[in-house]
Design a protein around this motif. Structure first.
Motif, PDB file in Angstrom:
ATOM      1  N   GLY A   1      -1.865  13.747 -10.306  1.00 44.47           N
ATOM      2  CA  GLY A   1      -1.213  15.047 -10.209  1.00 44.47           C
ATOM      3  C   GLY A   1      -2.235  16.172 -10.191  1.00 44.47           C
ATOM      4  N   SER A   2      -3.219  16.100 -11.084  1.00 45.06           N
ATOM      5  CA  SER A   2      -4.262  17.130 -11.137  1.00 45.06           C
ATOM      6  C   SER A   2      -5.132  17.103  -9.893  1.00 45.06           C
TER       7      SER A   2
ATOM      8  N   LEU B   1      -3.235  18.685  -7.059  1.00 40.94           N
ATOM      9  CA  LEU B   1      -3.130  20.124  -7.296  1.00 40.94           C
ATOM     10  C   LEU B   1      -4.424  20.822  -6.897  1.00 40.94           C
ATOM     11  N   THR B   2      -5.566  20.222  -7.245  1.00 42.36           N
ATOM     12  CA  THR B   2      -6.857  20.811  -6.874  1.00 42.36           C
ATOM     13  C   THR B   2      -7.069  20.774  -5.372  1.00 42.36           C
TER      14      THR B   2
ATOM     15  N   TYR C   1     -16.193  13.207 -12.255  1.00 43.61           N
ATOM     16  CA  TYR C   1     -15.107  14.185 -12.340  1.00 43.61           C
ATOM     17  C   TYR C   1     -14.907  14.787 -10.963  1.00 43.61           C
TER      18      TYR C   1
ATOM     19  N   GLU D   1       2.694  12.413  -9.540  1.00 43.52           N
ATOM     20  CA  GLU D   1       2.663  13.246 -10.740  1.00 43.52           C
ATOM     21  C   GLU D   1       1.884  12.586 -11.871  1.00 43.52           C
TER      22      GLU D   1
ATOM     23  N   THR E   1     -13.912  21.476  -9.141  1.00 41.46           N
ATOM     24  CA  THR E   1     -12.835  22.442  -8.933  1.00 41.46           C
ATOM     25  C   THR E   1     -12.852  22.902  -7.482  1.00 41.46           C
TER      26      THR E   1
ATOM     27  N   GLU F   1      -1.065  11.144 -14.016  1.00 43.48           N
ATOM     28  CA  GLU F   1      -2.474  11.526 -14.096  1.00 43.48           C
ATOM     29  C   GLU F   1      -3.363  10.316 -13.842  1.00 43.48           C
ATOM     30  N   PRO F   2      -4.529  10.546 -13.263  1.00 39.50           N
ATOM     31  CA  PRO F   2      -5.085  11.873 -12.933  1.00 39.50           C
ATOM     32  C   PRO F   2      -4.647  12.407 -11.574  1.00 39.50           C
TER      33      PRO F   2
END
Length: 246
Positions: A161-162, A165-166, A127, A156, A130, A158-159
């Motif tokens: 986009g996330s 963003l992080t 993973y 955009e 954060t 996934e994964p």
């Protein structure tokens, strides 16, 4: 006798060092077909040069954390494979890379690079930490090897986009391979990553014109005839170096 006015000086040639997406693909195809480069050879050359650029931009002696930890985030296409090779060479150089590779490619070449990292005991994360964990877990820097010019995936999706963003929230230094993830090959994107270091492969892509950080070029292997054909006018490489700073 009236002496004619001297002719105006000839302007210097325009230094064209930026290439378009179609040109990047055409150059790579010529390297693989006409010049008989192997894809493994190219990825290994790029990844090694990227590791050297990282070592120059972020020397071991300059890292503030106790361990020289590096998080390498790899995408599913060729840029991700370059990231794997970069991580392996950084490990050899004395850094402590960790790899996040969420969608592993089924390509045998990429699988070989993955095994090489695993055999060298480079850890793989299941993973993405954060942004708080990235800092608290004592990572010194992040290497973005996610979405290269060959990747048709929308950031955009996934994964990714996330992930973007992080990474946009992370305050520790970042270096991007070839183009910052989230940028179009030919123009910057305000929604993309903003790395401190960019390592262009073969030749800088057009979007690099908007990059204001520390910029390296890894492309000394590029045959002169290709440089001439595409009117690249690339800079000279110092000494025996495999990369140069632009």
């Amino acid at each position: 006798i009236n002496n004619p006015s001297p002719p105006p000086p000839t302007p210097p040639p325009v230094q064209r060092t930026l290439i378009l997406k179609l040109e990047a693909a055409a150059i790579e195809t010529e390297l693989l077909t006409d010049y008989c480069f192997g894809r493994q050879q190219l990825v290994e050359t790029w990844g090694h040069a990227c590791a050297i650029a990282i070592a120059r931009a972020f020397p071991l002696s300059s890292l503030s954390k106790k361990q020289p930890t590096v998080l390498v985030v790899c995408g599913p296409e060729q840029n991700g494979a370059v990231g794997l090779v970069c991580a392996r060479h950084l490990h050899i150089f004395g850094y402590e890379p960790t790899i996040f590779y969420p969608k592993r490619s089924s390509h045998p070449l990429h699988q070989d690079f993955t095994v090489q990292c695993e055999k060298m005991d480079i850890p793989f994360l299941s993973y993405l930490p954060t942004e708080v964990q990235l800092i608290n877990d004592a990572y010194n820097l992040v290497i973005d090897a996610i979405l290269g010019p060959e990747t048709d995936l929308s950031p955009e999706k996934e994964p990714y986009g996330s992930i973007l963003l992080t990474l946009k929230q992370v305050k520790i230094p970042m270096a991007s391979v070839d183009i910052p993830s989230g940028w179009d090959v030919e123009e910057a994107n305000a929604d993309g990553l903003r790395p401190e270091v960019l390592i262009s492969l073969t030749a800088p892509k057009k979007c690099a014109a908007a990059f204001t950080g520390r910029h390296f070029l890894a492309g000394r292997f590029l045959p002169y005839d290709i440089q001439k054909k595409y009117e690249l006018n690339l800079p000279q490489y110092p000494g025996t170096d495999c990369l140069t700073q632009l």
